[in-house]
Every structure is written in C-alpha cells, then in structure tokens.
Design a protein around this motif. Structure first.
Motif, PDB file in Angstrom:
ATOM      1  N   PHE A 289       0.864  -1.182   0.000  1.00  0.00           N
ATOM      2  CA  PHE A 289       0.000   0.000   0.000  1.00  0.00           C
ATOM      3  C   PHE A 289       0.898   1.228   0.000  1.00  0.00           C
ATOM      4  O   PHE A 289       1.446   1.621   1.031  1.00  0.00           O
ATOM      5  N   ASP A 290       1.032   1.826  -1.178  1.00  0.00           N
ATOM      6  CA  ASP A 290       1.960   2.948  -1.328  1.00  0.00           C
ATOM      7  C   ASP A 290       1.268   4.251  -0.935  1.00  0.00           C
ATOM      8  O   ASP A 290       0.420   4.761  -1.654  1.00  0.00           O
ATOM      9  N   ILE A 291       1.592   4.774   0.224  1.00  0.00           N
ATOM     10  CA  ILE A 291       0.986   6.028   0.678  1.00  0.00           C
ATOM     11  C   ILE A 291       2.054   7.114   0.735  1.00  0.00           C
ATOM     12  O   ILE A 291       1.978   8.034   1.544  1.00  0.00           O
ATOM     13  N   SER A 292       3.024   7.037  -0.146  1.00  0.00           N
ATOM     14  CA  SER A 292       4.120   7.997  -0.109  1.00  0.00           C
ATOM     15  C   SER A 292       3.691   9.380  -0.558  1.00  0.00           C
ATOM     16  O   SER A 292       4.447  10.332  -0.408  1.00  0.00           O
ATOM     17  N   SER A 293       2.483   9.492  -1.101  1.00  0.00           N
ATOM     18  CA  SER A 293       2.041  10.815  -1.510  1.00  0.00           C
ATOM     19  C   SER A 293       1.733  11.689  -0.294  1.00  0.00           C
ATOM     20  O   SER A 293       1.586  12.899  -0.420  1.00  0.00           O
ATOM     21  N   VAL A 294       1.647  11.090   0.872  1.00  0.00           N
ATOM     22  CA  VAL A 294       1.398  11.868   2.088  1.00  0.00           C
ATOM     23  C   VAL A 294       2.677  12.595   2.466  1.00  0.00           C
ATOM     24  O   VAL A 294       3.711  11.970   2.648  1.00  0.00           O
ATOM     25  N   PRO A 295       2.616  13.915   2.570  1.00  0.00           N
ATOM     26  CA  PRO A 295       3.845  14.634   2.943  1.00  0.00           C
ATOM     27  C   PRO A 295       4.303  14.223   4.344  1.00  0.00           C
ATOM     28  O   PRO A 295       3.482  13.973   5.220  1.00  0.00           O
ATOM     29  N   GLU A 296       5.581  14.243   4.533  1.00  0.00           N
ATOM     30  CA  GLU A 296       6.160  13.759   5.785  1.00  0.00           C
ATOM     31  C   GLU A 296       5.656  14.538   6.994  1.00  0.00           C
ATOM     32  O   GLU A 296       5.444  13.985   8.066  1.00  0.00           O
ATOM     33  N   ALA A 297       5.432  15.802   6.802  1.00  0.00           N
ATOM     34  CA  ALA A 297       5.069  16.656   7.938  1.00  0.00           C
ATOM     35  C   ALA A 297       3.646  16.424   8.403  1.00  0.00           C
ATOM     36  O   ALA A 297       3.299  16.746   9.535  1.00  0.00           O
ATOM     37  N   GLU A 298       2.805  15.857   7.539  1.00  0.00           N
ATOM     38  CA  GLU A 298       1.400  15.726   7.928  1.00  0.00           C
ATOM     39  C   GLU A 298       1.192  14.424   8.683  1.00  0.00           C
ATOM     40  O   GLU A 298       0.778  13.410   8.114  1.00  0.00           O
ATOM     41  N   ASN A 299       1.463  14.465   9.966  1.00  0.00           N
ATOM     42  CA  ASN A 299       1.394  13.249  10.753  1.00  0.00           C
ATOM     43  C   ASN A 299      -0.023  12.698  10.855  1.00  0.00           C
ATOM     44  O   ASN A 299      -0.235  11.492  10.845  1.00  0.00           O
ATOM     45  N   ASP A 300      -0.998  13.573  10.925  1.00  0.00           N
ATOM     46  CA  ASP A 300      -2.384  13.117  11.061  1.00  0.00           C
ATOM     47  C   ASP A 300      -2.795  12.285   9.868  1.00  0.00           C
ATOM     48  O   ASP A 300      -3.356  11.199  10.003  1.00  0.00           O
ATOM     49  N   LEU A 301      -2.517  12.814   8.691  1.00  0.00           N
ATOM     50  CA  LEU A 301      -2.910  12.091   7.495  1.00  0.00           C
ATOM     51  C   LEU A 301      -2.146  10.775   7.397  1.00  0.00           C
ATOM     52  O   LEU A 301      -2.701   9.735   7.050  1.00  0.00           O
ATOM     53  N   ALA A 302      -0.870  10.835   7.737  1.00  0.00           N
ATOM     54  CA  ALA A 302      -0.066   9.618   7.678  1.00  0.00           C
ATOM     55  C   ALA A 302      -0.625   8.582   8.637  1.00  0.00           C
ATOM     56  O   ALA A 302      -0.773   7.405   8.288  1.00  0.00           O
TER      57      ALA A 302
END
Lengths: 504, 506
Positions: A289-302
């Motif tokens: 499950f490639d969720i690398s589009s989530v920016p590193e800084a957005e911890n909530d979304l990650a």
C-alpha cells in the motif's frame, strides 16, 4: 593360519606388517589440580549456535574473544515454525539511517522465497515499492488523484460471508463490523485530536447496521452521514433522545460535523478514505500500500492512512484464514509489515488501543507473521501511562526483536521489555558511532554500525548480524532514489539470473 | 535500574595452581635417581676394594651414564631415556612395517573392514537407551577394561554473555568435574572441541528444501546469492564430551559385559550429561551410534566428511557401522600422521599454564583458523578417588615441606617455598570439598594439502603459546595421539608404560 579361526586385534591393534599397531604411545604429561582450578581451562569459550532456519540475512558479527564467521538466518515466520519463538512477530527498533528498512526488505525477500507473501501495510517513504514490484506483486497507490481506500469497505468480508455458513459466517461479519466501528472511531480521534464519546460510538455502530440493511452495495462516508441525518429509530434509540428530535440533532451535531470534515478536511486528505476503493487487494501475491504521496510533515494524514491500511490488510488476512479453514480457499501465508508505528501512537487519546484492535490477528491464524517497526522505545512513551504500558506490551509480547544501533538512554527503557546483558548494551551503543570523515571524497563515510542488528529472543544471548546485500537486491535497495528511477527486474529475467547463479 | 547503571562488569575469575608432580630426593635426582647414585657409589667402593681403580672407574662411568639418561631433561620434561626409547620404538615399527595400516577390501584384515587402528582396534560399539528415553552408545575397550559413552554439545560461545554469567558457567564446570569423583567406577572424562571450515552445505540444507513452488524468480536469485556469499570462510564448531567407566567388578569378580554396564549406567548417564549444560555447553545430547560413526569417519577422511555433510544437506544419512570408521590406510611417520586424504599433527601437553589464567585462556586455541582445515582440542580429566585424593594432597604438602626444610644450599629457594604455598592451597581447597583431578590437553591439526602443513604447525604452536600451554609434538606416536584427540573415551593416563608411582620418583 587356519581360515576358520577369526583373528582379533591385540590391545595395541592388529599385529604384523600393515596392521597399524601402536608402537610408541605418547602419553601426555598430566598435571594435577582441584576442580575449582581445573575448570579455568574452559573449553566452551568459543562456539557458534545459530537457529538453522529462516531468511538469509548476512554474517554473524564477530564479537568476544575470537572471530567466528557464520551465516545468520532469521525471519519471524520460519522461527515460529521451528519453535524458536512463541509468536510469529518481530519488533524492529533502530535509529534512522542505520538500515532498518534494508533488514526488513531482506526478510521480505527471504519470506517470499519460502512462499510467504510480504504485505506492506502502508509504505510512507516509499521503501518497499521497488521490492514488491520486483517480486511481481501488487502496488496499491493511495493519494489524492491516485487512489482511494474506503474506510467503510468490508466487501471482502461480505463476499466471504456469502460462502460460509453458521458460526464462521457470523464471526466474519462480526469481525468486519467491529473493524469498521473501530476505524471510524480512530479516524474521528485523529480528526478531532480527542476520542469520540461512547454515545457517539454507539450511534455510529447503530447507523452502520442500518446502513448494511438498507444499502445494496458498498457504503461510503457520505452514506453514513446520510443515515445519521435521516435519524432512523435504531439510531435515535442509541442517541437517547427520548422522542425529542431536537435533542437528537443536538447530540449528533458534533458527529455530523466530523463526518463532514472527513470528506473535506485536508487533515484527512480531502476525503481520501471517503471515496469508493479504487483497487482491491489481491490475495495471491505480495502487496504494497503505497501512501508515499502523504507529505512527511502531515502526521495526522499519515497516521490515518496507516490505520486504514492496517484495518484493511488484517481484515483480509482474517477472512482469508477463515475461508481456508472452511476449505474454500488455499491456505495463504503473509508477512505483514507495519512501518512507522510511532505515527499513529503520537496521536494519543486511546489510539494505542485502537491500533492493537485493528492489527490483531485471530488467535487461530497461523502462517502469518508480523513485523512492526519504530525508532526507539522513546516513541512508545506517551502522555498517558496506561497507553505507554500498552505500547510497551507490543514489544514485550513480540516473538523476537531486531535491535539496531541505539543510544545509551534507550538501554534503560529497553531493560523493562527485554533482558540485555551489559555486553549487548555496549555493543548496541557502539554501533551508533558516526562514520569517519573521508577527506578524499569530502563526505562522511557510512557509520560502521550501519546494517548491524542484534536478534534477540527472550532471555537468550542475542545474535549480532550484519545485513549483506546481494547484487540482485541492490536494484531495489537504494532508499534515496525515487522508485520511478529504479530499474525494474522482470520475473523472467530474474529466473534466468537465478539459473545462472545456481550453475556457477 | 541497576542492570544499566552499574556498567562495570564483574572481574573474570582467576584459576591456576596446577601441579606437575615431581618427587623430592637428593637435589634433582629423585628417589630412584638417588638410589642409583647410592648403589653406584657403594659398588664403586667395593670395586676399588676388590678389583682396582679401573674397575671403579668403569662402575662410575656406568653409574654416570645411567644417571645421565635419567637426569638430563629437555624443556618438555622428558629425560634421555624416554627420548631414546621413543626413537627406538619408532625405528622398530618403521622397519617392521607396523606403522602402516592397510584396511579395506584388499587388506589381510578379516571381513575387509576399516576398523580403527592401534589402541582403538579392540573397541566395539553398542547402542542402548537410557532412562530418559534417549539412545546412547557404549564403546567397549577390553584391553583397558573400560566402557565409554559420548555426548554431543553445541556450545553457543561466550560472545555477549556478561562476565558474571561466564564466571558462573566456569564454576559449573568445576561442579561437573566434582560430580566425577562421586560417580562409581568413573575413571576418566574428556571434552573435545572440533572446528572445521564450513562448506556451506548446512546453510543450504536449512534454506533450499523450504523453497516454495510459487517463489518469485528474483527472490530465488537473491537467496541463492546470499547463501553463496554467506558460506565463504564460515566455520562450524562442535563439542563432544565423553565419560569412561571401568568394567572391573569392585567385588573382584569377572569383568562386566557392555549389557550389564548399560543397564547400570542407563540411569546415571542422563544426569551426567544434564550437568554439563550449565557449564556453557549449550544443548547436550547423548551421541547416537550413527552420529559417532560420522564424527570419527569425518576425522579420518575429509572427502567422506564432505559427502556426509552433503547427504545431511539433502536430508539423508549415509548409514555407517563401527567397523567402517577407521581409515583405509594410514602411515604414521615420525613427524606427521597420514590417514586417507588427511595429514595430521598431534600435540600433547608437557606443561600446564604457569601462574594464573582466566576462562578466556583457551579461546584462541579453540577458535577456527583458516590455515587449519580441521582442528580438535581435547581436554582429558581423571578424577581421584576421594580418600586417595586427601592422601595425595597431604603427601604433596609434606614433599614440598621437606624440600623447604632440608634445603640443599642453606636457605630454601623461592621456588621451593612457592611450591609449598601452592601445595598448601590445593590441600585447603580439597579440604573444602573440591575434587582432585589429573588433566591434560591434546591438540590435533589436520590439513589435506601437504604444503599447508608447515603453516598449520606454526599456527598451533603460536596459539598454544598464547594459551600458555607447553605442547610437544607426538613424534613417532602420531597415530595413538590422534586417537587420544578423538571423542572415543580413551584415557591417556591409563596407557602410560610406567606406573605413575614410578614416574614421579624418577
């Protein structure tokens, strides 16, 4: 000499020419001592005792008084099958940049060799996409404009329930329902930064049941919202409005707002989990499950993305297991990898309990291993002591640990979860030394402890191994390159390469 | 947390005070030497009285020669008589052709067998089951009236174990040794550690059979390459322990048969083996007949060793019987021992470490070394009966005291006083309950390429120096020394041509 008489050798052997009898017996000089002194000539000072099963990792790191070289094999599924560990789970701890993902990739490839499919439940960097592609697996890309995963989608469970009967059917449906409610609660927690009230959870529970009975296909978040707005009788009972619609609306106002926010809020990816699932997980091959589009800084979304993937992945595993039990599907083996555990934990507010619930494997499931990865035990220290204890429980209950280079402060924290000898502690901290500065290249060399891991099972002395990468694996092991740029190795080419190597 | 805060590890325990027996007498002569000198002096006086000056000179020369044979000891403590005897025995064997062994189908030996040569030729292997339902073997050696049994150990090594735990393990070994003195009719024990270069078969055997049919091509390629690179330069270490029991009936009757011994030992052996585990031996199991045959055959024949390992890698075992474990041919030369495709040199101990040592003393000797294809280090122990131990220890103290109280040069030498201190320390420890043991070390190095023999020799010499052991090559007796190095339960101390009592007095 008569042939009927059987010759027997004498005390010194067969006599005569060619008999090999002992002529001079070189008796060693004996010395004398008491047992408390003679034991000082200790014969067991050197030894090699490694578990003879598992994915090839690399070489044993020579420590102690004498260098002994041997190959180290380690992976949670194999070690569980051999009875070396009680539970097929591994916890990987280590500072960033010291090769954690390389180790996990090595174990994934090895497990694939044994027929255990790696299942990467959330790849944030991405670290595993190239590997899964090389193994001929499925890469499910999630992200705005790329792919969606509906958090209410339990279609895999419904399909399975249709094929099962009796207790198994009920169990599948119950598990699926529980999963959805847990996940909904978790997403609300992330959105609000506070846990939903138990009344809200009851409302969601009832609403989902109503949704199941009404909705023909797979419901999405909007449908759930609609049900709550429609205020059917069951849901109103959960809201305890005592017949007062205004009270109901007041009670569900916050919930409605949150559900609306789930669709729109950038914190949850602008409805990444509210649209129908674009790609379903295949059960017969490695999956990422490639969720690398989530920016590193957005911890909530990650954190949200990770939880949704976990819920989906483990849900599918449990269902596949029940189908296999009923003889409807072949037994499938997976190695589920949960990376960056610290992200959802950081959210707090009961998230640890939800993590546990969503990534739990049914006790009767076998052939499925788990690898959980985080940096250090400090990640598991949360504001709420009860949560901290639960988080530490993840480590304590793991079948095995893979400890990478760790700082001294960690040793105290580890002491509660695993017994490390002083030598082991010194070894782990010595690995954190930074690399020397190379004047020729003008850069820092790789830290000497990179790729070193100590495999620890219970109280036994740990096994220090250095992860050795083969040429074949180097293709998908450079974490600094975007996966696009990495050459993909087609399966036929790899087969030919394997044949070549075997002939060599 | 105390485990972390107190970063200082415990000190390793020190051991030493090993006694090499040498009796007192006039100066360095010993009792027999002194007696010979005295007899020589008396006879020379009689000769001068009866036959004249020439006769006296003749007697003096003869006495002098005999004393020289007994007195001049080399660094290994062997006097001229012993060294000359060694040479003569070898020459005789070489001329008679008995230092060669020809077994197998074309040999004059019966049944075309390849039995063990020399001292072990009479051994017979039988298999039994102990009281813990484990199969065990008994090696019956009628010539010495003993049976022995063998255990396999898998030492995990001491890499990451804290010194306090290591000290405990070493102490436990002392406890195991103490157990010997309590065992009825146990006359000897040994521990063998064998290192070999790892051919990679074991690793492949662990991985390849589990390959899935559906394994992706790249996984197969990656794993195959990993296995290849991981096997290079690897080594395996195996441990064995033996215990040897006398078959003599304590009531003076006939010797007991292996069956009778097995019945008696079936309940005792599991406890002895189990007591070996906390000494750091890892998992200890009684060796089965098949396993022991494989070990011995692999020791003699490296090609067979490779075949045996390959068979294991394929999940099979080549069935062996005891009559097949010896070499097909051997040639025991003065300086080395040639057996099938191997060349071995064996060293025996001349002197134990002086002063104090710690448990890591043997580590370098025990470790695998690339110059030595197969290396075997064997420690032999012989327990003293409790009553005799007390007597012996007291005797040593009085001997040492005699040397101190009757010095040859006015004041007692420092050496004599130290000797007394050490003897006293031993007596104290014995009084506190420690058993007394004779021990010795045998090291065998085997190579398959004659060109590597010199390097192997140099390596073992330097390693044993590092362990502060003085070892001598078993010239002219390599075949027997090789047997002493194998886990067969042979007790070297019982093969001494001269009784121990006499040896101490020479």
């Amino acid at each position: 000499m008569s042939a009927s008489r059987v010759r027997r050798p004498g005390p010194r052997g067969w006599p005569g020419r060619g008999g090999g009898s002992a002529s001079y017996i070189p008796v060693p000089t004996e010395a004398r001592g008491t047992s408390v002194q003679v034991c000082g000539l200790w014969p067991w000072a050197v030894g090699v005792n490694l578990p003879p099963i598992g994915a090839p990792i690399g070489r044993l790191i020579p420590t102690g008084w004498a260098p002994v070289s041997a190959g180290v094999l380690a992976d949670p599924v194999s070690w569980f099958e051999a009875g070396i560990i009680r539970v097929p789970s591994e916890f990987v701890l280590g500072l960033n940049g010291y090769g954690k993902s390389t180790l996990v990739r090595k174990q994934c490839v090895g497990s694939a060799y044994f027929g255990v499919n790696p299942l990467i439940l959330g790849d944030l960097k991405p670290d595993y996409v190239a590997m899964i592609r090389a193994l001929g697996g499925q890469v499910i890309t999630l992200g705005r404009g790329r792919g969606y995963l509906n958090y209410l989608d339990v279609s895999y469970a419904r399909k399975a329930a249709g094929r099962l009967t009796g207790a198994a059917r009920d169990a599948v449906l119950a598990d699926a329902h529980g999963r959805r409610t847990q996940l909904a609660g978790a997403l609300l927690t992330i959105l609000r930064h506070s846990a939903p009230t138990d009344q809200e959870e009851a409302i969601i529970d009832r609403a989902l049941r109503v949704l199941d009975s009404r909705h023909g296909g797979v419901p999405v978040n909007r449908d759930l919202l609609q049900v709550i707005r429609d205020a059917p009788e069951d849901v109103r009972q959960a809201a305890i409005d005592r017949g007062n619609i205004r009270l109901y609306q007041q009670t569900t106002k916050a919930l409605e707002a949150s559900l609306v926010a789930m669709e729109d809020s950038p914190r949850l990816g602008h409805g990444m989990f509210c649209k129908p699932t674009t790609e379903h997980m295949l059960m017969d091959r490695p999956v990422n499950f490639d969720i690398s589009s989530v920016p590193e800084a957005e911890n909530d979304l990650a954190a949200a993305a990770l939880l949704v993937c976990w819920s989906y992945g483990f849900g599918v595993i449990n269902v596949a297991h029940m189908l296999a039990d009923a003889g409807l599907e072949p037994r499938r083996n997976w190695l589920a990898v949960q990376d960056e555990l610290w992200r959802p934990m950081r959210v707090g507010h009961g998230m640890v309990a939800r993590m546990d619930a969503l990534s739990r494997l049914d006790r009767s499931v076998y052939g499925v291993g788990q690898i959980r990865i985080t940096h250090t035990m400090s990640d598991l220290e949360l504001p709420d002591p009860a949560e901290t204890a639960m988080a530490r429980g993840f480590v304590e209950r793991s079948g095995m640990l893979a400890l990478g280079p760790l700082p001294w402060a960690e040793m105290v924290k580890l002491a509660g979860a695993v017994r490390l000898s002083k030598r082991e502690q010194r070894l782990l901290t010595s690995w954190t030394a930074p690399g020397a500065f190379d004047r020729r290249t003008g850069r820092r060399a790789a830290p000497p402890g990179q790729g070193n891991f100590l495999f620890k099972v219970g109280e036994q002395p740990g096994i220090p191994a250095h992860v050795d990468l083969t040429e074949v694996e180097e293709a998908f092991n450079d974490t600094n390159t975007l996966w696009d740029a990495v050459r993909r190795v087609a399966p036929e080419q790899a087969d030919a390469a394997a044949k070549e190597l075997r002939r060599a | 947390m105390t485990a972390v805060e107190d970063r200082v590890d415990e000190e390793p325990t020190k051991h030493g005070n090993f006694f090499v027996p040498r009796a007192a007498g006039i100066g360095s002569l010993g009792w027999v030497g002194s007696a010979i000198a005295a007899v020589g002096a008396i006879v020379s006086i009689l000769a001068v009285a009866t036959a004249g000056l020439v006769a006296m000179l003749f007697v003096l020369v003869v006495t002098g020669a005999v004393l020289a044979l007994l007195l001049f000891r080399d660094q290994h403590g062997r006097n001229l008589a012993q060294r000359i005897g060694n040479r003569l025995a070898y020459r005789h064997a070489a001329r008679a052709g008995t230092n060669r062994y020809a077994a197998g189908p074309l040999s004059p030996l019966p049944f075309g067998a390849c039995t063990l040569p020399g001292l072990a030729a009479q051994t017979e292997l039988t298999e039994w089951v102990d009281s813990w339902e484990q199969p065990f073997v008994l090696l019956d050696t009628p010539s010495t009236g003993t049976v022995s049994t063998v255990w396999s150990a898998d030492p995990p090594g001491s890499q990451l174990i804290d010194q306090s735990d290591l000290n405990q393990m070493v102490a436990n070994l002392g406890g195991w040794l103490d157990g010997h003195t309590q065992e009825d009719r146990l006359v000897g024990a040994s521990i063998t550690v064998e290192t070999r270069g790892d051919s990679g078969h074991r690793l492949r055997a662990a991985v390849e059979p589990r390959r899935a049919v559906s394994a992706p091509g790249i996984a197969v390629a990656a794993v195959s390459e990993s296995l290849r690179t991981m096997s290079v330069g690897g080594s395996s270490i195996r441990g064995y322990a033996t215990a040897t029991f006398s078959t003599d009936d304590p009531d003076g009757g006939r010797r007991q048969t292996p069956a009778e011994m097995a019945a008696e030992l079936a309940s005792r052996l599991p406890l002895i083996g189990d007591a070996l585990r906390p000494t750091g031996a890892g998992v200890v199991r009684p060796t089965t007949g098949q396993e022991l045959c494989e070990v011995i055959r692999s020791a003699y024949d490296q090609e067979a060793a490779a075949l045996i390992e390959e068979a294991h890698a394929d999940g099979e075992a080549i069935p062996l019987s005891w009559s097949q474990v010896g070499p097909i041919s051997h040639h025991a030369r003065w300086r080395e021992y040639q057996h099938d495709d191997g060349l071995s040199v064996t060293w025996v101990m001349s002197r134990p470490p002086k002063g104090t040592i710690t448990a890591s003393a043997l580590a370098r000797v025990l470790s695998p070394h690339p110059a030595v294809a197969v290396k075997r280090v064997t420690l032999h122990y012989r327990p003293w009966d409790l009553g005799q131990a007390a007597e012996r220890v007291e005797h040593d103290v009085s001997n040492a005291a005699f040397a101190v109280n009757n010095p040859t040069r006015g004041r007692p030498s420092a050496q004599a006083r130290k000797q007394l201190d050490r003897a006293q320390k031993t007596a104290d420890e014995e009084a506190e309950g420690a058993g007394l043991h004779n021990f010795t070390v045998v090291i065998t190095a085997t190579v398959t390429d004659p060109k590597k023999l010199r390097d192997a020799r140099a390596v073992i010499k330097s390693l044993s120096k590092g362990a502060r052991l003085l070892m001598r090559e078993a010239h002219g007796g390599h075949d027997s020394a090789f047997l002493f190095g194998l886990p067969l339960g042979l007790v070297p101390g019982r093969h001494a041509p001269t009784p121990e009592m006499l040896k101490e007095r020479l």
